[in-house]
Each structure stands twice: as C-alpha cells, then as structure tokens.
Design a protein around this motif. Sequence first.
Motif, mmCIF file in Angstrom:
data_model
loop_
_atom_site.group_PDB
_atom_site.id
_atom_site.type_symbol
_atom_site.label_atom_id
_atom_site.label_comp_id
_atom_site.label_asym_id
_atom_site.label_seq_id
_atom_site.Cartn_x
_atom_site.Cartn_y
_atom_site.Cartn_z
ATOM 1 N N VAL A 241 32.661 39.198 -5.273
ATOM 2 C CA VAL A 241 31.305 39.643 -5.597
ATOM 3 C C VAL A 241 31.279 41.163 -5.686
ATOM 4 C CG1 VAL A 241 30.269 37.628 -4.486
ATOM 5 C CG2 VAL A 241 30.621 39.708 -3.158
ATOM 6 N N GLY A 242 30.093 41.703 -6.028
ATOM 7 C CA GLY A 242 29.954 43.133 -6.220
ATOM 8 C C GLY A 242 29.996 43.908 -4.911
ATOM 9 N N ALA A 243 29.825 45.213 -5.034
ATOM 10 C CA ALA A 243 29.869 46.091 -3.873
ATOM 11 C C ALA A 243 28.695 45.814 -2.945
ATOM 12 C CB ALA A 243 29.862 47.553 -4.323
ATOM 13 N N LEU A 244 28.911 46.036 -1.649
ATOM 14 C CA LEU A 244 27.881 45.771 -0.655
ATOM 15 C C LEU A 244 26.631 46.602 -0.890
ATOM 16 C CD1 LEU A 244 27.005 44.449 2.036
ATOM 17 C CD2 LEU A 244 28.108 46.360 3.211
ATOM 18 N N ASP A 245 26.804 47.885 -1.264
ATOM 19 C CA ASP A 245 25.644 48.759 -1.411
ATOM 20 C C ASP A 245 24.814 48.423 -2.635
ATOM 21 O OD1 ASP A 245 27.952 49.687 -2.806
ATOM 22 O OD2 ASP A 245 26.878 51.523 -3.298
ATOM 23 N N GLU A 246 25.319 47.525 -3.510
ATOM 24 C CA GLU A 246 24.548 47.111 -4.680
ATOM 25 C C GLU A 246 23.881 45.752 -4.473
ATOM 26 O OE1 GLU A 246 24.084 49.038 -7.286
ATOM 27 O OE2 GLU A 246 25.356 50.595 -6.421
ATOM 28 N N PRO B 78 21.747 43.107 -12.213
ATOM 29 C CA PRO B 78 22.619 41.938 -12.030
ATOM 30 C C PRO B 78 23.784 42.239 -11.096
ATOM 31 C CG PRO B 78 22.018 42.198 -14.347
ATOM 32 C CD PRO B 78 21.522 43.420 -13.645
ATOM 33 N N TYR B 79 24.034 41.315 -10.168
ATOM 34 C CA TYR B 79 25.082 41.457 -9.165
ATOM 35 C C TYR B 79 26.215 40.501 -9.527
ATOM 36 C CZ TYR B 79 27.118 41.750 -4.463
ATOM 37 O OH TYR B 79 27.944 41.959 -3.395
ATOM 38 N N PRO B 80 27.434 41.014 -9.762
ATOM 39 C CA PRO B 80 28.519 40.154 -10.261
ATOM 40 C C PRO B 80 29.022 39.175 -9.208
ATOM 41 C CG PRO B 80 29.338 42.372 -9.793
ATOM 42 C CD PRO B 80 27.848 42.420 -9.632
ATOM 43 N N ILE B 81 29.402 37.984 -9.672
ATOM 44 C CA ILE B 81 29.980 36.959 -8.805
ATOM 45 C C ILE B 81 30.955 36.132 -9.638
ATOM 46 C CG2 ILE B 81 27.977 35.463 -9.236
ATOM 47 C CD1 ILE B 81 28.500 34.199 -6.483
ATOM 48 N N GLU B 82 32.119 35.860 -9.042
ATOM 49 C CA GLU B 82 33.148 35.083 -9.735
ATOM 50 C C GLU B 82 33.967 34.340 -8.690
ATOM 51 O OE1 GLU B 82 37.082 35.755 -12.626
ATOM 52 O OE2 GLU B 82 35.863 37.453 -11.954
ATOM 53 N N GLY B 83 34.287 33.088 -8.981
ATOM 54 C CA GLY B 83 35.129 32.356 -8.056
ATOM 55 C C GLY B 83 34.923 30.863 -8.143
ATOM 56 N N THR B 84 35.434 30.168 -7.136
ATOM 57 C CA THR B 84 35.386 28.705 -7.136
ATOM 58 C C THR B 84 34.823 28.188 -5.814
ATOM 59 O OG1 THR B 84 37.654 28.569 -6.283
ATOM 60 C CG2 THR B 84 37.366 28.523 -8.680
ATOM 61 N N ILE B 85 34.181 27.022 -5.926
ATOM 62 C CA ILE B 85 33.681 26.293 -4.762
ATOM 63 C C ILE B 85 34.197 24.860 -4.888
ATOM 64 C CG2 ILE B 85 31.646 25.549 -3.490
ATOM 65 C CD1 ILE B 85 30.113 27.850 -4.763
ATOM 66 N N ARG B 86 34.900 24.397 -3.867
ATOM 67 C CA ARG B 86 35.505 23.066 -3.916
ATOM 68 C C ARG B 86 34.918 22.190 -2.820
ATOM 69 N NH1 ARG B 86 39.742 26.703 -4.465
ATOM 70 N NH2 ARG B 86 40.802 26.644 -6.501
ATOM 71 N N THR B 87 34.679 20.934 -3.178
ATOM 72 C CA THR B 87 34.277 19.940 -2.197
ATOM 73 C C THR B 87 35.049 18.665 -2.493
ATOM 74 O OG1 THR B 87 32.460 18.564 -1.403
ATOM 75 C CG2 THR B 87 32.241 19.439 -3.638
ATOM 76 N N ARG B 88 35.946 18.350 -1.568
ATOM 77 C CA ARG B 88 36.841 17.213 -1.758
ATOM 78 C C ARG B 88 37.562 17.368 -3.095
ATOM 79 N NH1 ARG B 88 32.279 13.203 0.767
ATOM 80 N NH2 ARG B 88 32.764 13.641 2.975
ATOM 81 N N GLU B 89 37.368 16.447 -4.058
ATOM 82 C CA GLU B 89 38.096 16.539 -5.325
ATOM 83 C C GLU B 89 37.266 17.179 -6.433
ATOM 84 O OE1 GLU B 89 39.043 12.424 -5.826
ATOM 85 O OE2 GLU B 89 41.042 12.696 -4.973
ATOM 86 N N SER B 90 36.029 17.603 -6.115
ATOM 87 C CA SER B 90 35.173 18.253 -7.113
ATOM 88 C C SER B 90 35.323 19.766 -7.005
ATOM 89 C CB SER B 90 33.711 17.861 -6.909
ATOM 90 O OG SER B 90 33.541 16.460 -7.021
ATOM 91 N N GLU B 91 35.188 20.436 -8.164
ATOM 92 C CA GLU B 91 35.384 21.889 -8.185
ATOM 93 C C GLU B 91 34.386 22.533 -9.141
ATOM 94 O OE1 GLU B 91 39.423 23.766 -8.292
ATOM 95 O OE2 GLU B 91 38.718 24.475 -10.249
ATOM 96 N N LEU B 92 33.712 23.579 -8.637
ATOM 97 C CA LEU B 92 32.774 24.357 -9.438
ATOM 98 C C LEU B 92 33.323 25.769 -9.592
ATOM 99 C CD1 LEU B 92 29.966 24.863 -10.790
ATOM 100 C CD2 LEU B 92 29.138 25.500 -8.504
ATOM 101 N N THR B 93 33.367 26.234 -10.838
ATOM 102 C CA THR B 93 33.803 27.601 -11.133
ATOM 103 C C THR B 93 32.633 28.361 -11.726
ATOM 104 O OG1 THR B 93 36.063 26.856 -11.561
ATOM 105 C CG2 THR B 93 35.445 29.024 -12.394
ATOM 106 N N VAL B 94 32.379 29.566 -11.219
ATOM 107 C CA VAL B 94 31.271 30.384 -11.713
ATOM 108 C C VAL B 94 31.809 31.763 -12.102
ATOM 109 C CG1 VAL B 94 29.536 29.189 -10.342
ATOM 110 C CG2 VAL B 94 30.661 31.193 -9.394
#
Length: 695
Positions: free
Chosen positions: A508-513, A519-535
């Motif tokens: 994610v973006g810098a803490l002070d922002e 807009p605050y940047p965010i990138e990555g994955t969230i996994r639950t069991r065999e399901s996966e969300l990428t943002v």
Amino acid sequence: MAKAAKIIAILLAALVLLMVIAAVLVQTQWAREKIEDKLSQRLDGRAVEIGSLEVDWGFPLGVNVGDVEVANPAWAEHPYMLKLDAMQAKLEVGALLTGDLRLQSLELDQPEIHLDRQADGRSNWAALTPDESSSDSTSPIQPDIIRIQNGRLTYRDAGLDAEVTLDIATTDNGAGQRQLSIEGSGNVQGKPLTLSLRGEPPAQALASDAPYAVTLTGQLGEIQARFSGEAKQLPQLGSLNGRLTVSAPDSAELMAFDHPAIDIPAFDFSTRLKRDGPRWALEDIDLKTGESHLTGALTLDKGDTPELTVRMQGDRLDLNRWGVMRLLSVDSNDTPADATGDQQSLQQRAQKLLQPLRRYRGEVDLSLDKLLYGDSVLSDIVLKGSLAEQRLDIERLHAAQGDGTISASGSFELTESSLSGTLDLTIEELDLGRALEPMGYPKLGTLDGDLHAKLGQNSARLSDTHLRYENPARDLWIDVDATATESGLQLMGNARRNGVPLHFELEVGALDELLNDRPYPIEGTIRTRESELTVDGTITDPLQFSAADLAVSLKGPNPANLNALTGLSLPSLTSYQLRGQLLWEDQQLRLLGLRAQWGESDLSGDIRLSLAGRPMLWVNLHSNTLHTSDLKAPDTPTDPNDGRVFSDESLGLDALRDRDAIVRYEADNMMTKAIPLNAANSKSNWMKVFWWLTH
C-alpha cells in the motif's frame, strides 16, 4: 470591574484637570464652555454640560462643580455616560505651582456612570481608552482622601447578554478609617448575579504599588465565589495574592459562549490565587465533587513565550457529571470540516494540530486513578511531558482499561515547515468499542500489539510494528505485520471472518498519505482456502472507503465457498475465474468489463448498483455459451428422471424485495441436455418479473 475603575479614573482625571485650568484662568461662563468643549473633543464630539463652576481661593485651593452631564452615543441605551450632581476637589497650591497636580481630597456626590458595549464590540468608552494594551498601572489621579456618596455604575454588554448595576459608597468606620463599599446585582445570560466588595479607603487603592486589602463575594446562578486577600497596581489588578473559593451546593449551569452551556455537579474548589504581572498561579488547588478529589497546582506565565505548568493528581474524575461528553458531542456534530484539510496528509494534519504549540513552553504531570466518560472507565492514567524550544517530549502516557492498557512515549520537533520525531506505542488487549463508544463507535473490537513510527520531513515510516485486532461480535480477527518500503507499506498477515481463514499480502501507499483525499494505492492478494482475490488500484480515504478504482481478479473452486465469508448467497457452481474493473463512488458500485468463466460457460458485461435512496440494480450481461449443467456444482445431487432445465427450489430473493432492478441478459448459445437454444434473450424490468421469480 478593573476596566470600569480605570474608565472612571480617566474620566474624573480629565474633568479635575480642566477644572484646575479654569480656576487658574478665571471663573466664568467662558471657562465652563472651554471645559465643555475640551471634554467633548476627547469624547468624539459628544455633548458635555457643566451646570456650575466655583473656585474657593485659599489654602488648599478648592474647585467645585455641579450638574455635570456627559452624553452617550445615540445607540447606547442610557442617555448619559456620566452624570454628577456635585464634585469638590481640594488641591495643594504649592504642588500646583510646580506643575504637579496633587489632590488632598476628592468628594463625589451621586456620580452615575453608564457603560455600554454592543454585540459587534463597539463601546461607549473606547475614546477614553485608545490603547487597551497599555501596561501603565499608575492612576491618573491619586487623592489622599476620596469620599463617594450614592454612586452608581451600570454595565450592559449585548455580546455577553449581561446587565449589572453597582452601588458605590464610602463609609466611616471611626477613628478616621474609611471603607469602600460596593453592592451589585444584575444578570448574565439569564442567571441572577450578586456582588459585594469591601475594601480599605479607596484613596489607598490608587497609590502606586501599595497593597490594598479587599474582600469580594459573589454569586452567579447557583455558583458562589469569594476572594479575600490583597491587590496592587489598581485598577489593572497587576498583582493579586489571596484565597479564592468557588462552590455550588447543587448542580449548576456554566455560562455559554461559543458552545452550549454545560451542567456541572455540586462542588467545592479552593486555591491560593497569585498574580504578578503576566504570571498567574493557582497554588494548593483542592477540588471536591461527589466522589472525586483533585489536588495540585497550575501556573501560567503570559510573557513573550507563554509558559504553562500543570501538576495535578486525583482519585476519580467523572466527565459525565461535568457535562463534558455532551459538549464533545456538539463539537463533533457541528464543527464544519476544514476546507483545505482534505488535501493534507496525515503528517500535515498532525503538524497543523501541533503547530500552535510552537509558541509555548510548559510541563504537565498528571495522574488520575479513574476517569469516567459515558459508560467507559479508564484507570491508572499518567501523563508526563514537556514543551520547550519547539520540542514536545512525551515522557509517559499510560491508561488502563480492565485487563487492557495503552502506553506511549516519544518526542517531536515542531519546526515551522515540518513535523519530525518518533512515537512508540504499546497496546495490550484494549477494547476499542468500550473506549470509543461515547464518541459513537460502539461496535469496535480489541486491539493488541506494538507500533513504532518515525516521522521525517514529508515522510512517515513504521518499523517492528505488529497489531492484532479482534471483534467477536462480528466474528472477525486480523493479525498484521507492517513494514516500511521504499514506496510505502507492506502488510502481511492472517485473518478470520465468520470462521473462514484468510491470508493477505498487500503493498500500500505511504503512511503519511493514508488520510489524504487523493487515491491511495493498494496492490496484492487475499487468499481463503483455495479461493484467491487479486487487487491492483487505488482507494480514496481507506478508513472511510469513500471511493475505489480497482482491477480485480477472483478465482476458486466454487463461488458458494465464499458465502460464509461475505454473507452473500452466491450460487454453487464449478470452478470459476473472473476479472473486471471495480469502481465505487457517491454510493454507486460498478463492475465494468466483467469477464467470467466456469465449466464450459462464459459471461461478460457490466453491473451497476446504486445505494443512494432506494437501491437500484442495473445488469447488462452476455454469454457466448451457457451450459445449464454448469449452473450446478459437479457434486450436487440430481434426480436422473427429472428433465427440467431449472429447479423449483426458491431462489432466496427476499433481500431484493426493497430494491428495483433492470436486467438484460443475452446468450448466443444455451446448451441443455434436452433442449438446445440459440440466441436466447431476456430483457426485464425487475418489478414486472419479481413475482415470477419468487413464486
């Protein structure tokens, strides 16, 4: 009262001086007119009349005037600012010959002074006190003896909603002792006011640097006050030393200025009040109210660099009894947002909040066994810190809440252009819901962990930060490690929602922002069991989720596996994957460019949901191929003799009863075991087909 005394002294001094000039010149009508003209000029052209002027030639020299009237401005409620039946002054001739005005005695018969201030700040005495900031404490006149008979002063202030009348007189106490007596009454913001002052001879009050013994008692509404001690440098009260007591036998209401009036409980407060020029001190403070008892001292030096020192300790303080929570509620609801604050970073907002402290010095040492607010209780409260040379040091900040605690320390450099420093925070099982419920956040969970932040010029970094959040009421817990990177923050951790485990890795973006309105940047994955969300995208104001623009990709073995996590009723299908652009702004959710595939079927199109007012759903979808066999998961049991395309089970659409929808769906090829369809088309207004779908 000090201002009123100063105005009276200035007005009488001008009158006496002109009387002496007239006596030296000649006792004539022409002299009276000259005096009237000079006073009128001093008072911005107001009418001045002197009924009589007599000079008693002798030793001492006597000057007598009668029927003096000084008009008020046209807007004032009373027609006169000054009305005086008679004034007798006796002057030392020898001093007068050397250019020194020395009065042996001054007698005033039925003097009336009427002071008036409007809501816009205009006052009828402004012409007499052009320099309000003057520190000269010398009285314009210092008679050896002052006698006042049947004096009266009225004060009216539209801004304060106050009207006060003071009756002033001098009395003989025998053996040549005279005493000043003032009795007052009136009202302030609808509350009755009474005043009573007893002092030494009034001439002694005007002597430079001479201590003047005075006792003042008063009552405003239910609040009673008394001061007994000495004053110097009158009428400015440049020096004070005495005992001050304030009490209310029953609950009372404080005066309202910029905020609504607040109720306070019965209390007893006493202190030794000291003033030496710009330095004010409250020593031996003792406050008792209900079960609370606070002691300590407070010092304020209003010099070039104001300095405040607070040392207080107590066993218990209930903010509910003092009406503070109601006042905070008004502030949070009525205070308008800063028009420019939305464009500021977290660090810039903190800098703006702390910037006023740059002009001050101070120390605080506060300890409190219990603090009650709303239904919440904090205990073992300690605050120790100092402020000097634009540096704020927090030696210790500690509070406990049941089994939970929060402790902080750090230091900040408050330069004019930036804010820098360090903050170390340790939290142990702090129940945020209990702590913040009085502020309107009752459903938060508990927080535990350590946070270490370092602020630099235009930067904020975290190190060795680990936090754990748990909210059993929502079946949610989050365990996260935060580390600063070159571009912002890396968040890694695990979570559980409704019994479903999650693992996330986000950049994610810098803490002070974080609190920017950008807009605050965010990138990555969230996994639950065999399901996966990428943002991959941005979120505006992440804490409030006011807007989002995210490229999302979701895949898994079965959408129904997400039902427990999301609280939705997603269909049970075969393995799937989808992608699209998720937009959220102004209470409108849009999923654009949707591309989904499961089994041998596909789906594409756009979905839009408006939550402003009555919810409205727009759906425009298309399939190249739809196999009805893909509408059920492979392991879903079926009746082999059942040749129907659709099940007769309820679709569970109760949640849609309070919303509207327009749905358009097209399929180039719809494949069933028994019925092949080409170019299937459905365009429906939800209100027309709702009954069919639910029966």
